[in-house]
Design a protein around this motif. Structure first.
Motif, mmCIF file in Angstrom:
data_model
loop_
_atom_site.group_PDB
_atom_site.id
_atom_site.type_symbol
_atom_site.label_atom_id
_atom_site.label_comp_id
_atom_site.label_asym_id
_atom_site.label_seq_id
_atom_site.Cartn_x
_atom_site.Cartn_y
_atom_site.Cartn_z
ATOM 1 N N LYS A 80 -66.767 -0.272 -41.339
ATOM 2 C CA LYS A 80 -65.323 -0.369 -41.845
ATOM 3 C C LYS A 80 -65.321 0.296 -43.073
ATOM 4 O O LYS A 80 -64.114 0.299 -43.446
ATOM 5 C CB LYS A 80 -64.752 -1.780 -41.417
ATOM 6 C CG LYS A 80 -64.806 -2.340 -40.155
ATOM 7 C CD LYS A 80 -64.224 -3.928 -40.365
ATOM 8 C CE LYS A 80 -64.315 -4.408 -38.713
ATOM 9 N NZ LYS A 80 -63.610 -5.728 -38.694
ATOM 10 N N ILE A 86 -66.513 12.810 -44.414
ATOM 11 C CA ILE A 86 -65.423 12.553 -43.855
ATOM 12 C C ILE A 86 -64.621 14.047 -43.516
ATOM 13 O O ILE A 86 -64.647 14.570 -44.490
ATOM 14 C CB ILE A 86 -64.157 11.749 -44.499
ATOM 15 C CG1 ILE A 86 -64.780 10.454 -44.880
ATOM 16 C CG2 ILE A 86 -63.001 11.523 -43.397
ATOM 17 C CD1 ILE A 86 -63.825 9.519 -45.422
ATOM 18 N N ASP A 123 -61.985 16.095 -40.588
ATOM 19 C CA ASP A 123 -61.076 15.923 -39.380
ATOM 20 C C ASP A 123 -61.565 16.315 -38.091
ATOM 21 O O ASP A 123 -62.510 17.146 -37.934
ATOM 22 C CB ASP A 123 -59.820 16.990 -39.676
ATOM 23 C CG ASP A 123 -58.971 16.565 -40.893
ATOM 24 O OD1 ASP A 123 -57.873 16.328 -40.690
ATOM 25 O OD2 ASP A 123 -59.683 16.662 -41.976
ATOM 26 N N LYS A 124 -61.341 15.307 -36.981
ATOM 27 C CA LYS A 124 -61.970 15.584 -35.835
ATOM 28 C C LYS A 124 -61.582 16.903 -35.174
ATOM 29 O O LYS A 124 -60.424 17.506 -35.246
ATOM 30 C CB LYS A 124 -61.312 14.496 -34.815
ATOM 31 C CG LYS A 124 -62.028 14.589 -33.476
ATOM 32 C CD LYS A 124 -61.640 13.371 -32.467
ATOM 33 C CE LYS A 124 -62.337 13.399 -31.193
ATOM 34 N NZ LYS A 124 -61.735 12.363 -30.172
ATOM 35 N N ARG A 154 -67.473 10.216 -40.783
ATOM 36 C CA ARG A 154 -66.363 9.850 -40.104
ATOM 37 C C ARG A 154 -65.370 11.002 -39.771
ATOM 38 O O ARG A 154 -65.290 12.131 -40.557
ATOM 39 C CB ARG A 154 -65.921 8.848 -41.418
ATOM 40 C CG ARG A 154 -66.357 7.631 -41.529
ATOM 41 C CD ARG A 154 -66.234 6.541 -40.486
ATOM 42 N NE ARG A 154 -66.942 5.527 -41.152
ATOM 43 C CZ ARG A 154 -68.027 4.759 -40.787
ATOM 44 N NH1 ARG A 154 -69.003 5.785 -40.550
ATOM 45 N NH2 ARG A 154 -68.873 3.823 -41.389
ATOM 46 N N LEU A 155 -64.790 10.688 -38.681
ATOM 47 C CA LEU A 155 -63.955 11.909 -38.176
ATOM 48 C C LEU A 155 -62.650 11.414 -37.960
ATOM 49 O O LEU A 155 -62.391 10.654 -36.932
ATOM 50 C CB LEU A 155 -64.517 12.605 -36.918
ATOM 51 C CG LEU A 155 -65.874 13.300 -37.210
ATOM 52 C CD1 LEU A 155 -66.311 13.807 -35.723
ATOM 53 C CD2 LEU A 155 -65.983 14.402 -38.213
ATOM 54 N N HIS A 156 -61.728 11.884 -38.838
ATOM 55 C CA HIS A 156 -60.392 11.116 -38.782
ATOM 56 C C HIS A 156 -59.295 11.861 -39.802
ATOM 57 O O HIS A 156 -59.793 12.461 -40.749
ATOM 58 C CB HIS A 156 -60.037 9.665 -39.005
ATOM 59 C CG HIS A 156 -60.468 9.232 -40.104
ATOM 60 N ND1 HIS A 156 -59.517 9.398 -41.408
ATOM 61 C CD2 HIS A 156 -61.565 8.663 -40.824
ATOM 62 C CE1 HIS A 156 -60.154 8.798 -42.414
ATOM 63 N NE2 HIS A 156 -61.540 8.439 -42.035
ATOM 64 N N GLU A 157 -58.045 12.369 -39.691
ATOM 65 C CA GLU A 157 -57.248 13.027 -40.064
ATOM 66 C C GLU A 157 -56.824 11.815 -41.256
ATOM 67 O O GLU A 157 -56.524 10.771 -40.748
ATOM 68 C CB GLU A 157 -56.092 13.740 -39.277
ATOM 69 C CG GLU A 157 -56.435 14.803 -38.710
ATOM 70 C CD GLU A 157 -55.530 15.707 -37.993
ATOM 71 O OE1 GLU A 157 -55.410 16.872 -38.192
ATOM 72 O OE2 GLU A 157 -54.450 14.906 -37.632
ATOM 73 N N LEU A 158 -56.346 12.382 -42.257
ATOM 74 C CA LEU A 158 -55.649 11.488 -43.143
ATOM 75 C C LEU A 158 -54.081 12.272 -43.738
ATOM 76 O O LEU A 158 -54.433 12.944 -44.852
ATOM 77 C CB LEU A 158 -56.329 11.008 -44.477
ATOM 78 C CG LEU A 158 -55.747 10.113 -45.420
ATOM 79 C CD1 LEU A 158 -55.382 8.810 -44.847
ATOM 80 C CD2 LEU A 158 -56.885 9.659 -46.604
ATOM 81 N N THR A 198 -57.012 16.891 -45.441
ATOM 82 C CA THR A 198 -56.205 17.340 -44.031
ATOM 83 C C THR A 198 -55.279 18.376 -44.370
ATOM 84 O O THR A 198 -55.115 19.331 -43.447
ATOM 85 C CB THR A 198 -55.678 15.934 -43.495
ATOM 86 O OG1 THR A 198 -56.495 14.903 -43.275
ATOM 87 C CG2 THR A 198 -54.868 16.267 -42.517
#
Length: 241
Positions: A134, A141, A143-144, A173-177, A183
């Motif tokens: 977490k 990191i 973006d996917k 970690r793959l995520h947009e912010l 991003t």
């Protein structure tokens, strides 16, 4: 190779230097930023060390351009705070939307000017991701679906192979912010964009070392430096403000 200093925001209270190292040919462009959050000192020191290594010709860019912005948020850095507002939530979220802060607007205009193919945003975070999924300490990191993901996985594999303590291993970690510089660079400019997060609980010299090694891995991925070069991280000179 030439290394030149420029100033972002001349005449404003948030004026800050950036540096451009230019090789023999024009492409690709790689941009490295640090200090979006003013208390993430090791990432700032690593960016400053990159500049020093370039100036001393200890790190050589064979071709392309390397743009380094070591301390984005000078006001937050002077106070050693994250920054109010959080600058990494104020970058444009779409092509038609402007940044909501004059400093992030200036940084993104600089990014648009050079349109880097690779964009690295250096940060620090709490916790070890190897022990707690977490938290974001020791992560890369993106973006996917970003085309940089295979290079991220290779870089993590190389880093972890050199880190004996498995608790300190890096994870992806793959995520947009939305609102972050990473991003924004990915969404709007199509950059291969990565956020680098080291863990605050580790010694500062270790965190600086990790940042330097990760950046050099990506410079090799981008083709700016030779693949068989030596990693320059054993002796790090930190600057006492």
């Amino acid at each position: 190779m030439q290394v030149k200093q420029y100033m972002l925001g001349k005449g404003y209270s948030w004026v800050t230097p950036y540096y451009i190292a230019t090789g023999r040919q024009g492409d690709p462009h790689v941009m490295v930023v640090a200090g979006i959050h003013g208390k993430e000192i090791a990432s700032i020191r690593a960016a400053e060390e990159l500049v020093r290594l370039l100036k001393q010709q200890k790190l050589h860019i064979s071709h392309g351009k390397l743009i380094i912005l070591p301390v984005v948020n000078q006001k937050a850095y002077r106070k050693r705070i994250r920054g109010i507002p959080d600058l990494n939530r104020t970058f444009p979220r779409t092509k038609k939307q402007a940044a909501s802060n004059p400093l992030s607007a200036a940084v993104f205009q600089l990014t648009q000017k050079y349109h880097p193919k690779w964009y690295l945003d250096l940060h620090e975070a709490n916790g070890l991701s190897q022990k707690d999924p977490k938290v974001l300490g020791q992560t890369l990191i993106s973006d996917k679906g970003n085309p940089v993901v295979p290079a991220v996985r290779r870089t993590i594999k190389r880093m972890n192979h050199s880190i004996k303590n498995t608790d300190r291993h890096f994870n992806i970690r793959l995520h947009e912010l939305p609102g972050s510089s990473r991003t924004a660079a990915a969404r709007i400019l199509g950059a291969r964009a990565v956020t680098v997060e080291t863990c605050w609980s580790l010694p500062k010299k270790v965190r600086i070392k990790y940042h330097l090694e990760i950046v050099q891995h990506f410079l090799r991925e981008a083709g700016l430096v030779k693949a068989n070069g030596v990693y320059l991280s054993a002796k790090v000179k930190t600057v006492t403000p």
